[in-house]
Design a protein around this motif. Structure first.
Motif, PDB file in Angstrom:
ATOM      1  N   ARG A   1       0.876  -1.308   0.092  1.00 52.27           N
ATOM      2  CA  ARG A   1      -0.033   0.214   0.166  1.00 52.27           C
ATOM      3  C   ARG A   1       0.696   1.410  -0.069  1.00 52.27           C
ATOM      4  O   ARG A   1       2.021   1.315   0.288  1.00 52.27           O
ATOM      5  N   ASN A   2       0.231   2.390  -0.455  1.00 55.15           N
ATOM      6  CA  ASN A   2       1.098   3.580  -0.179  1.00 55.15           C
ATOM      7  C   ASN A   2       1.241   3.918   1.184  1.00 55.15           C
ATOM      8  O   ASN A   2       0.558   3.616   2.184  1.00 55.15           O
ATOM      9  N   GLY A   3       2.493   4.181   1.399  1.00 51.02           N
ATOM     10  CA  GLY A   3       3.046   4.504   2.913  1.00 51.02           C
ATOM     11  C   GLY A   3       3.699   3.296   3.542  1.00 51.02           C
ATOM     12  O   GLY A   3       3.885   3.365   4.772  1.00 51.02           O
ATOM     13  N   ALA A   4       3.707   2.177   2.877  1.00 52.83           N
ATOM     14  CA  ALA A   4       4.146   0.878   3.371  1.00 52.83           C
ATOM     15  C   ALA A   4       5.537   0.755   3.660  1.00 52.83           C
ATOM     16  O   ALA A   4       5.996  -0.080   4.449  1.00 52.83           O
ATOM     17  N   GLY A   5       6.455   1.644   2.958  1.00 50.73           N
ATOM     18  CA  GLY A   5       7.824   1.623   3.141  1.00 50.73           C
ATOM     19  C   GLY A   5       8.613   1.275   2.049  1.00 50.73           C
ATOM     20  O   GLY A   5       9.932   1.268   2.013  1.00 50.73           O
ATOM     21  N   LYS A   6       8.001   1.110   0.644  1.00 53.79           N
ATOM     22  CA  LYS A   6       8.561   0.942  -0.364  1.00 53.79           C
ATOM     23  C   LYS A   6       9.512   2.020  -0.981  1.00 53.79           C
ATOM     24  O   LYS A   6      10.701   1.511  -1.341  1.00 53.79           O
ATOM     25  N   THR A   7       9.280   3.189  -0.934  1.00 44.25           N
ATOM     26  CA  THR A   7      10.148   4.114  -1.394  1.00 44.25           C
ATOM     27  C   THR A   7      11.217   4.391  -0.415  1.00 44.25           C
ATOM     28  O   THR A   7      12.334   4.648  -0.863  1.00 44.25           O
ATOM     29  N   THR A   8      11.023   4.395   0.702  1.00 49.07           N
ATOM     30  CA  THR A   8      12.060   4.688   1.769  1.00 49.07           C
ATOM     31  C   THR A   8      13.059   3.283   1.412  1.00 49.07           C
ATOM     32  O   THR A   8      14.260   3.672   1.675  1.00 49.07           O
ATOM     33  N   LEU A   9      12.599   2.122   1.395  1.00 50.93           N
ATOM     34  CA  LEU A   9      13.649   0.927   1.262  1.00 50.93           C
ATOM     35  C   LEU A   9      14.323   1.435  -0.101  1.00 50.93           C
ATOM     36  O   LEU A   9      15.632   1.115   0.009  1.00 50.93           O
ATOM     37  N   MET A  10      13.666   1.641  -1.085  1.00 52.53           N
ATOM     38  CA  MET A  10      14.528   1.857  -2.349  1.00 52.53           C
ATOM     39  C   MET A  10      15.325   3.213  -2.320  1.00 52.53           C
ATOM     40  O   MET A  10      16.622   3.101  -2.675  1.00 52.53           O
ATOM     41  N   SER A  11      14.841   4.037  -1.448  1.00 50.64           N
ATOM     42  CA  SER A  11      15.874   5.327  -1.294  1.00 50.64           C
ATOM     43  C   SER A  11      17.227   5.202  -0.457  1.00 50.64           C
ATOM     44  O   SER A  11      18.256   5.451  -0.747  1.00 50.64           O
ATOM     45  N   ILE A  12      17.051   4.261   0.460  1.00 49.57           N
ATOM     46  CA  ILE A  12      18.342   3.657   1.193  1.00 49.57           C
ATOM     47  C   ILE A  12      19.253   2.783   0.210  1.00 49.57           C
ATOM     48  O   ILE A  12      20.292   2.731   0.280  1.00 49.57           O
TER      49      ILE A  12
ATOM     50  N   VAL B   1       6.459  -8.302  -0.773  1.00 55.92           N
ATOM     51  CA  VAL B   1       5.324  -7.370  -0.231  1.00 55.92           C
ATOM     52  C   VAL B   1       5.741  -6.784   1.141  1.00 55.92           C
ATOM     53  O   VAL B   1       6.203  -7.289   2.181  1.00 55.92           O
ATOM     54  N   ILE B   2       5.593  -5.486   1.239  1.00 54.42           N
ATOM     55  CA  ILE B   2       5.867  -4.929   2.390  1.00 54.42           C
ATOM     56  C   ILE B   2       4.679  -4.033   3.072  1.00 54.42           C
ATOM     57  O   ILE B   2       3.754  -3.534   2.209  1.00 54.42           O
ATOM     58  N   ASP B   3       4.485  -4.007   4.319  1.00 52.17           N
ATOM     59  CA  ASP B   3       3.320  -3.562   5.040  1.00 52.17           C
ATOM     60  C   ASP B   3       3.702  -3.068   6.215  1.00 52.17           C
ATOM     61  O   ASP B   3       4.208  -3.827   7.126  1.00 52.17           O
ATOM     62  N   ASN B   4       3.604  -1.581   6.697  1.00 49.05           N
ATOM     63  CA  ASN B   4       3.884  -1.032   7.787  1.00 49.05           C
ATOM     64  C   ASN B   4       5.359  -1.157   8.257  1.00 49.05           C
ATOM     65  O   ASN B   4       5.682  -1.503   9.224  1.00 49.05           O
ATOM     66  N   GLY B   5       6.201  -1.131   6.802  1.00 48.26           N
ATOM     67  CA  GLY B   5       7.736  -1.437   7.101  1.00 48.26           C
ATOM     68  C   GLY B   5       8.248  -2.621   7.379  1.00 48.26           C
ATOM     69  O   GLY B   5       9.328  -2.857   7.741  1.00 48.26           O
ATOM     70  N   ARG B   6       7.339  -3.622   7.338  1.00 48.26           N
ATOM     71  CA  ARG B   6       7.809  -5.047   7.756  1.00 48.26           C
ATOM     72  C   ARG B   6       7.529  -5.789   6.144  1.00 48.26           C
ATOM     73  O   ARG B   6       6.572  -5.763   5.411  1.00 48.26           O
ATOM     74  N   ILE B   7       8.304  -6.896   5.959  1.00 43.67           N
ATOM     75  CA  ILE B   7       8.304  -7.930   5.041  1.00 43.67           C
ATOM     76  C   ILE B   7       7.112  -8.837   5.289  1.00 43.67           C
ATOM     77  O   ILE B   7       7.309  -9.683   6.335  1.00 43.67           O
ATOM     78  N   LEU B   8       6.293  -8.820   4.457  1.00 45.36           N
ATOM     79  CA  LEU B   8       5.120 -10.020   4.781  1.00 45.36           C
ATOM     80  C   LEU B   8       5.032 -11.283   4.004  1.00 45.36           C
ATOM     81  O   LEU B   8       4.851 -12.213   4.120  1.00 45.36           O
ATOM     82  N   LEU B   9       5.820 -11.110   2.656  1.00 45.20           N
ATOM     83  CA  LEU B   9       6.155 -11.980   1.668  1.00 45.20           C
ATOM     84  C   LEU B   9       7.251 -12.055   0.935  1.00 45.20           C
ATOM     85  O   LEU B   9       7.519 -10.637   0.382  1.00 45.20           O
ATOM     86  N   ASP B  10       8.019 -12.905   0.688  1.00 45.49           N
ATOM     87  CA  ASP B  10       9.185 -12.698  -0.206  1.00 45.49           C
ATOM     88  C   ASP B  10       9.367 -14.046  -0.765  1.00 45.49           C
ATOM     89  O   ASP B  10       9.817 -15.068  -0.194  1.00 45.49           O
ATOM     90  N   ASP B  11       9.049 -14.226  -2.273  1.00 50.91           N
ATOM     91  CA  ASP B  11       9.096 -15.586  -2.727  1.00 50.91           C
ATOM     92  C   ASP B  11       8.900 -15.542  -4.243  1.00 50.91           C
ATOM     93  O   ASP B  11       8.654 -14.295  -4.757  1.00 50.91           O
ATOM     94  N   ASP B  12       9.168 -16.697  -5.054  1.00 54.37           N
ATOM     95  CA  ASP B  12       8.808 -16.451  -6.537  1.00 54.37           C
ATOM     96  C   ASP B  12       7.467 -16.636  -6.616  1.00 54.37           C
ATOM     97  O   ASP B  12       6.525 -17.014  -5.946  1.00 54.37           O
TER      98      ASP B  12
END
Length: 303
Positions: free
Chosen positions: A38-49, A202-213
C-alpha cells in the motif's frame, strides 16, 4: 546465482514512526522483482536507502557486495526512477536524456528515441509544463534506456493512461529479454504487473510480509465456494484469510495448497474451487497482518 542486494535488520525511524522495521532481504541478479504494498508501506524508503539517497537508522545494506553510500563503483551501475523526480524549471526532456546518456554507461539512444515516439512525448515543451503522465514517461524512458545493471522503478506509471502503461510493460519485457539485468518495480497496481514480475516482495507497515517466487506465491491460497455449512466444515482447522457470505452461500479463502485428492473431494461434495489472484492474496495477507497488529496494540494498551 549472484546476490545483487543484501539487507540485514534494516530499520528507518522518522521521529516516533518506523518506516522500516527490521527488514532483511536478499535479491539475486537477473530477475524482475515486484516490490508491492500500500501507499506509505515503506517501499520508497527502502529503495531510497538501497540507492544511497537516504540513510538507515540501523542495519546493514550491501549492493553489489559493497556499501552504496558515496560509492561510485556501485552508483554508476544503479538507476532509480523516482515518482517525485525533480528537474530544473527551464529543463527540456532532451536535457534530462542528455544527462542520463552521460551518466549511464549502457545508455541506448536508439531505444530512447523509439520510446519518445511511442509515448508521444512533446520534446519542445519544458519538463515543468508536462502533464503528470508525460513526466512519468520521461522517467520510464530514462529507466529503460539506461540499461543499468540495477534499475528501480518507483510507481513509474502514475498519470499514464492504459495504452501508455501497456507500452511500458511491453517494452520492459522486450528489453529485459534482450538485456537481462535486475529490475525492482514498485507498484500498488498488483494485477497489472502480476505477469511481469518473477519474484514478489510484499511490504506493509515497514515489515516484509512475503518474499518468494511469483509462481510459488500463486499456489499459497485457494478459495472454496458453496453451501456455508459445507464450506465452514471444510475450512475447519485451516488458516482462513477471508470469509464472506450471501444467504446460505459462503466463500472462504484459506492459506495452503490443495492436493489432487482434496480437489476431487471438494468437487464431489458440491463445492467449487476458485483461483486466488496475486492481488487478492496480497490484499488478504495485508488485512490479516493489520488485524493482528491492532489486536497486539489493544492487548499492550490494556497492560
Amino acid at each position: 546465482m549472484t546476490t545483487v542486494i543484501e539487507v540485514q535488520n534494516l530499520t528507518k525511524r522518522y521521529k516516533d514512526k518506523r518506516a522500516l522495521d527490521n527488514v532483511s532481504l536478499s535479491l539475486e541478479e537477473g530477475a524482475i522483482y515486484g516490490l508491492l504494498g500500500r501507499n506509505g508501506a515503506g517501499k520508497t524508503t527502502l529503495m531510497s536507502i538501497l540507492t544511497a539517497q537516504n540513510f538507515a537508522s540501523s542495519g546493514e545494506v550491501r549492493v553489489f557486495g559493497e556499501q552504496p553510500y558515496e560509492n561510485a563503483r556501485v552508483l554508476d551501475r544503479v538507476c532509480f526512477v523516482r515518482e517525485s523526480q525533480k528537474y530544473p524549471d527551464d529543463a527540456y526532456p532532451r536535457h534530462a536524456f542528455k544527462a542520463a546518456s552521460l551518466f549511464f554507461r549502457n545508455w541506448d539512444q536508439g531505444l530512447a528515441d523509439q520510446l519518445i515516439e511511442q509515448f508521444q512525448l512533446p520534446m519542445k515543451q519544458t519538463i515543468k509544463k508536462l502533464s503528470r503522465g508525460q513526466l512519468s514517461a520521461v522517467g520510464v524512458i530514462i529507466g529503460l534506456a539506461s540499461r543499468a545493471d540495477l534499475t528501480f522503478f518507483d510507481e513509474p506509471y502514475l498519470g499514464l493512461d492504459a495504452v501508455a502503461r501497456q507500452i511500458f510493460y511491453d517494452r520492459l519485457l522486450e528489453d529485459y529479454a534482450e538485456h537481462p539485468r535486475t529490475i525492482i518495480l514498485s507498484s500498488h497496481l498488483i494485477d497489472e504487473v502480476a505477469n511481469l514480475i518473477e519474484k514478489v516482495i510484499v511490504i506493509d507497515n515497514g515489515r516484509i510480509l512475503l518474499d518468494d517466487d511469483t509462481d510459488a506465491v500463486r499456489d499459497r491460497a485457494v478459495t472454496v465456494v458453496g453451501d456455508a455449512e459445507k464450506v465452514d466444515a471444510w475450512a475447519s482447522g485451516r488458516e482462513v484469510l477471508h470469509r464472506e457470505s450471501l444467504g446460505r452461500v459462503a466463500s472462504i479463502t484459506v492459506l495452503g495448497g490443495v492436493s489432487a485428492d482434496e480437489r476431487a473431494e471438494i468437487t464431489a461434495s458440491g463445492l467449487d474451487l476458485a483461483p486466488v489472484s496475486l492481488q487478492q492474496l496480497i490484499v488478504r495477507l495485508t488485512q490479516k497482518a493489520e488485524s493482528a497488529t491492532k489486536v497486539i496494540a489493544v492487548k499492550e494498551g490494556v497492560r
